[in-house]
Design a protein around this motif. Structure first.
Motif: not given
Ligand code: DGP
Length: 223
Positions: A27-29, A88-90, A109-111, A114-116
């Motif tokens: 999660l965020d934070r 953005n990942r592709w 950091d996230r992949y 997070s998208g799903v």
């Molecule tokens: P961050 O830079 O890690 O704080 O991410 C920015 C925000 O975007 C955070 O609330 C999580 C969200 N996020 C990250 N990746 C994705 C994604 O692939 N899809 C969506 N809908 N949200 C995402």
């Protein structure tokens, strides 16, 4: 991990030493970003070639559209922004493959998870959310920094970005629960920062060792 079947571009990679693809989710934070930075420094200190990547990568033109959306400067349909995050990942996929094959370990950091998790938390169909991620590189390790949405919210509060709201983060936490599988390593993110760091270091070192032995690269969520 996901799909062991190799696609053509990944063939020839079997038994060749390579870097590891390590993803931190949460999660965020939850502390991901600090832990990612610390991990890269640690690995470099161990003489291991390592680089930090983060998604969204706001430096590209697609990333700038995402950033405008997150900061509420632009409005986009939920499906549209989902596909932009995926794009953005592709746009980094082939660079990531090159780096891994050249022996660089990537701490991400996230992949796709997070998208799903974030898009399905808005009510989009789970399988639809997974579809555009199919064929990206499957991580060798997914570490989930586990923290309740309430505890995360107490950590210095959220910023002003679109998703940084307790009620929404509760839905994201539920989506992560549905998404996670037995291969994920769950780390209690409420522990002292050094303890979280130590656990991550151990699991990442093991993973780097495996990949050096020539664990093949595989595609994510292959069908
Ligand atoms: P961050 O830079 O890690 O704080 O991410 C920015 C925000 O975007 C955070 O609330 C999580 C969200 N996020 C990250 N990746 C994705 C994604 O692939 N899809 C969506 N809908 N949200 C995402």
């Amino acid at each position: 991990m996901e799909g062991r079947k190799l696609n053509c571009s990944m063939e020839g990679n079997i038994n060749e030493s390579r870097g590891a693809l390590v993803v931190l989710e949460g999660l965020d934070r939850s502390g991901k970003s600090s832990q990612c930075t610390r991990l890269v420094s640690y690995l470099e200190g161990q003489g291991i070639n390592a680089e930090l990547l983060r998604f969204p990568d706001r430096t590209t033109s697609v990333g700038q559209m995402i950033s405008a959306y997150l900061t509420n400067t632009s409005q986009l349909d939920d499906h549209t922004i989902h596909l932009l995050f995926s794009a953005n990942r592709w746009e980094k996929r082939s660079l990531m493959e090159t780096k891994l094959k050249s022996g660089t370990t990537l701490i991400v950091d996230r992949y796709s998870y997070s998208g799903v998790a974030f898009s399905s938390a808005k009510g989009l169909n789970f399988e639809w959310c997974k579809a555009p991620e199919i064929g990206l590189l499957a991580p060798d390790l997914v570490a989930y920094l586990d923290i309740s949405p309430e505890k995360a919210a107490e950590r210095g509060g959220y910023g002003d970005e679109r998703y940084e709201k307790l009620e929404f983060q509760k839905k994201v936490a539920q989506s992560y629960k549905v998404l996670h599988d037995h291969s994920w390593k769950v780390v209690d993110a409420c522990q002292p920062i050094e303890d979280v760091e130590k656990q991550l270091q151990e699991m990442v070192l093991d993973c780097v060792t495996e990949c050096r032995k020539g664990r093949p690269l595989s595609p994510l969520w292959s069908i």
